[in-house]
Design a protein around this motif. Structure first.
Motif, PDB file in Angstrom:
ATOM      1  N   PRO A 156      52.811  36.376  36.212  1.00  0.00           N
ATOM      2  CA  PRO A 156      52.005  35.822  37.156  1.00  0.00           C
ATOM      3  C   PRO A 156      51.075  36.611  37.572  1.00  0.00           C
ATOM      4  O   PRO A 156      49.849  36.400  38.002  1.00  0.00           O
ATOM      5  CB  PRO A 156      53.119  35.156  38.124  1.00  0.00           C
ATOM      6  N   GLU A 157      51.502  38.001  37.868  1.00  0.00           N
ATOM      7  CA  GLU A 157      50.487  38.990  38.496  1.00  0.00           C
ATOM      8  C   GLU A 157      49.510  39.487  37.650  1.00  0.00           C
ATOM      9  O   GLU A 157      48.639  40.050  37.887  1.00  0.00           O
ATOM     10  CB  GLU A 157      51.277  40.392  39.009  1.00  0.00           C
ATOM     11  N   ASP A 158      49.549  39.018  36.265  1.00  0.00           N
ATOM     12  CA  ASP A 158      48.613  39.457  35.379  1.00  0.00           C
ATOM     13  C   ASP A 158      48.082  38.206  34.754  1.00  0.00           C
ATOM     14  O   ASP A 158      47.712  37.932  33.446  1.00  0.00           O
ATOM     15  CB  ASP A 158      49.286  40.268  34.229  1.00  0.00           C
ATOM     16  N   ASP A 159      47.828  37.226  35.387  1.00  0.00           N
ATOM     17  CA  ASP A 159      47.283  35.773  35.155  1.00  0.00           C
ATOM     18  C   ASP A 159      46.258  35.347  35.811  1.00  0.00           C
ATOM     19  O   ASP A 159      46.350  34.312  36.766  1.00  0.00           O
ATOM     20  CB  ASP A 159      48.576  34.827  35.106  1.00  0.00           C
ATOM     21  N   PRO A 160      45.028  36.014  35.860  1.00  0.00           N
ATOM     22  CA  PRO A 160      43.835  35.728  36.820  1.00  0.00           C
ATOM     23  C   PRO A 160      43.224  34.408  36.528  1.00  0.00           C
ATOM     24  O   PRO A 160      43.445  33.818  35.286  1.00  0.00           O
ATOM     25  CB  PRO A 160      42.947  36.813  36.756  1.00  0.00           C
ATOM     26  N   LEU A 161      42.206  34.047  37.088  1.00  0.00           N
ATOM     27  CA  LEU A 161      41.192  33.046  36.867  1.00  0.00           C
ATOM     28  C   LEU A 161      40.579  33.282  35.437  1.00  0.00           C
ATOM     29  O   LEU A 161      40.070  34.507  35.306  1.00  0.00           O
ATOM     30  CB  LEU A 161      40.147  32.935  37.799  1.00  0.00           C
ATOM     31  N   ALA A 162      40.623  32.563  34.368  1.00  0.00           N
ATOM     32  CA  ALA A 162      40.000  32.728  33.014  1.00  0.00           C
ATOM     33  C   ALA A 162      38.340  32.625  33.158  1.00  0.00           C
ATOM     34  O   ALA A 162      37.956  31.707  33.651  1.00  0.00           O
ATOM     35  CB  ALA A 162      40.646  32.023  32.008  1.00  0.00           C
TER      36      ALA A 162
END
Length: 391
Positions: free
Chosen positions: A272-278
Motif C-alpha cells: 500500500p505504501e508503494d502504490d501511488p496514483l498511476a
C-alpha cells in the motif's frame, strides 16, 4: 428531443456490454451511442488485464455475478455471433487455486461454504490431497487450499470486448470516437454530454463506463468519487519443466501465476505504501525480480530456473473505498448510471453488469441479478461492501 436515447461514455468492455444488452433487449427499440476516446484501446484495462474469472469471492453478489459470467462466456459463440462469425475467446477453465496457511484457514473455510451454497463448483484440499493433485507445489506451510473444479479460469479479454462491440454494432448501436469532458445536467437529470471538440450530444439516459476517466466527469456533479488509477504490472516467463494442469495459483502472499500458452503469466499488488496514483505505464521490473519471482520459486521449485519474457503495465480503476465496483444509478440523477471502480474484476463482471444496466434502463429495476449492493449509495453512507478475497 435528445439525439440518442442512451449515450454510453467509454467503449471498452463495460460500455460495450451495456450497448449490446440494451440493443438485444426485446423491449428496447431506442438509439444507443457508444463514445470511446481511443478506439485502439492501447491503454485500456480491458486489453491489458490478466483476463480471468472466478467464483471464489466472499460476497454473495460478487459470486452470483461470476456464476452468470461463466455461463455467458461458455456460450459466447452463440450469444455474440454476427452472421456466420462466431467469436472465440479461448476460455480455459483451469481453476483458481487459493492456498491458505493456518492463519487463513477460517476465512477459506467460511468462503468455501458460501460459494458452495450458491452453486459454485469448489473443492477443498487438505495438504496431502493438494500435494497429490499438484505435485510440483511446495506445501509445507499450507493448511488447506480451495480449488475451482469448473467455472473458473482465464480467457481472451480483448476478444470479449471486441465481440461485445461487434454484436452491439450489428444490432444497431452507433459508435463514435471522441473525448467526453462533461456530463450536462438540468433539474436532477442528465441531458447529454459535451465533447472536447465543443460538440454536444443530447441523451435520454447517460451511462458512465469510462474506467479511470470517470472521476472528472462525476465529481463536478457534487458527488465524491473514490476511484483512482493504480498501476499493475504483468510479467511472463518460460519454464523448462512441464507442469500439467497448472491452475491460476494464488499464493498466501497474494502473488498469482497461471499458464499463458507455453508461458506463464504472473503478478502481485505492490504494498500500500508503494502504490501511488498511476501516471505512466512503465513496467516495474524490480517488482518481479525482488518480490514475485522469489515467492513463486519458493512455491514452485521448477520456477527457480526460468526465462523471463514480455512484461506490461495497465491501470486499474481502483475503488479506494472498498475495492468493489460501483454500479447503478448516480444519486440525485434519475437517468445517470455508472459502472466503475472494478478494481481488477471488470472483465469477469462485464456480462452481468451490462445486462443489469440494460434492465435498469428498460425495466426500471434489476431482473436477473440484484446488483443493488454495488450501488453508489454505500459510498455516500460510508457503508463499505466487504470482500475478503481481493487479489
Amino acid at each position: 428531443m435528445p439525439s440518442h436515447d442512451v449515450i454510453i461514455v467509454g467503449g471498452a468492455v463495460h460500455g460495450a456490454s451495456a450497448a449490446y444488452h440494451l440493443a438485444a433487449h426485446p423491449a428496447f427499440s431506442g438509439r444507443v451511442l457508444l463514445i470511446e476516446k481511443d478506439p485502439s484501446f492501447a491503454f485500456a484495462a480491458s486489453a491489458l488485464s490478466a483476463a480471468s474469472i472466478r467464483q471464489q469471492f466472499s460476497d454473495p453478489t460478487n459470486i452470483a455475478i461470476s456464476l452468470y459470467g461463466i455461463e455467458f462466456l461458455r456460450a459466447i459463440g452463440e450469444r455474440l455471433a454476427v452472421g456466420e462469425d462466431r467469436p472465440a475467446i479461448s476460455l480455459v477453465e483451469g481453476g483458481y487455486l487459493f492456498l491458505a496457511t493456518e492463519a487463513g484457514l477460517p476465512v477459506l473455510a467460511e468462503n468455501h461454504g458460501l460459494q458452495a451454497a450458491l452453486g459454485a463448483d469448489m473443492v477443498l484440499f487438505s495438504p496431502e490431497e493438494l500435494a497429490g493433485r499438484f505435485p510440483y507445489l511446495a506445501v509445507e506451510d499450507i493448511a488447506a487450499a480451495s480449488f475451482g473444479a469448473t467455472g473458473e479460469g482465464w480467457f481472451d479479454g480483448y476478444g470479449l470486448m471486441q465481440a461485445f462491440r461487434a454484436k452491439a454494432r450489428a444490432l444497431g448501436a452507433q459508435m463514435m470516437t471522441g473525448t467526453v469532458t462533461e456530463i450536462a445536467t438540468e433539474g436532477g437529470r442528465a441531458t447529454g454530454v459535451r465533447l472536447a471538440d465543443g460538440s454536444f450530444h443530447g441523451a435520454g439516459t447517460v451511462i458512465v463506463a469510462a474506467g479511470t476517466g470517470a472521476r472528472p466527469l462525476i465529481e463536478p456533479l457534487g458527488l465524491p468519487m473514490p476511484v483512482e488509477a493504480r498501476k499493475r504490472c504483468i510479467f511472463t516467463f518460460a519454464c523448462r519443466d512441464k507442469l500439467p494442469g497448472f491452475p491460476m495459483l494464488i499464493d498466501p502472499s497474494g502473488t498469482y501465476c497461471r499458464p499463458e500458452g507455453e508461458l506463464y503469466l504472473c503478478g502481485a499488488a505492490p504494498s500500500p505504501e508503494d502504490d501511488p496514483l498511476a501516471t505512466d505505464f512503465e513496467v516495474d521490473h524490480a517488482l518481479f525480480e525482488e518480490q514475485i519471482w522469489p515467492i513463486l520459486a519458493a512455491r514452485v521449485p521448477a520456477f527457480e530456473t526460468i526465462r523471463p519474457g514480455r512484461a506490461w503495465a495497465g491501470h486499474y480503476d481502483m475503488n479506494l473505498f472498498d475495492h468493489n465496483a460501483i454500479v447503478g444509478r448516480v444519486p440525485g440523477f434519475d437517468n445517470l448510471l455508472i459502472a466503475n471502480g472494478f478494481s481488477g474484476h471488470g472483465l469477469q463482471q462485464a456480462p452481468a453488469v451490462g445486462r443489469g444496466l440494460a434492465e435498469w434502463i428498460v425495466d426500471g429495476a434489476y431482473r436477473m441479478l440484484d446488483l443493488s449492493p454495488l450501488g453508489y449509495e454505500r459510498i455516500l453512507e460510508g457503508r463499505p461492501m466487504v470482500e475478503k478475497n481481493i487479489v
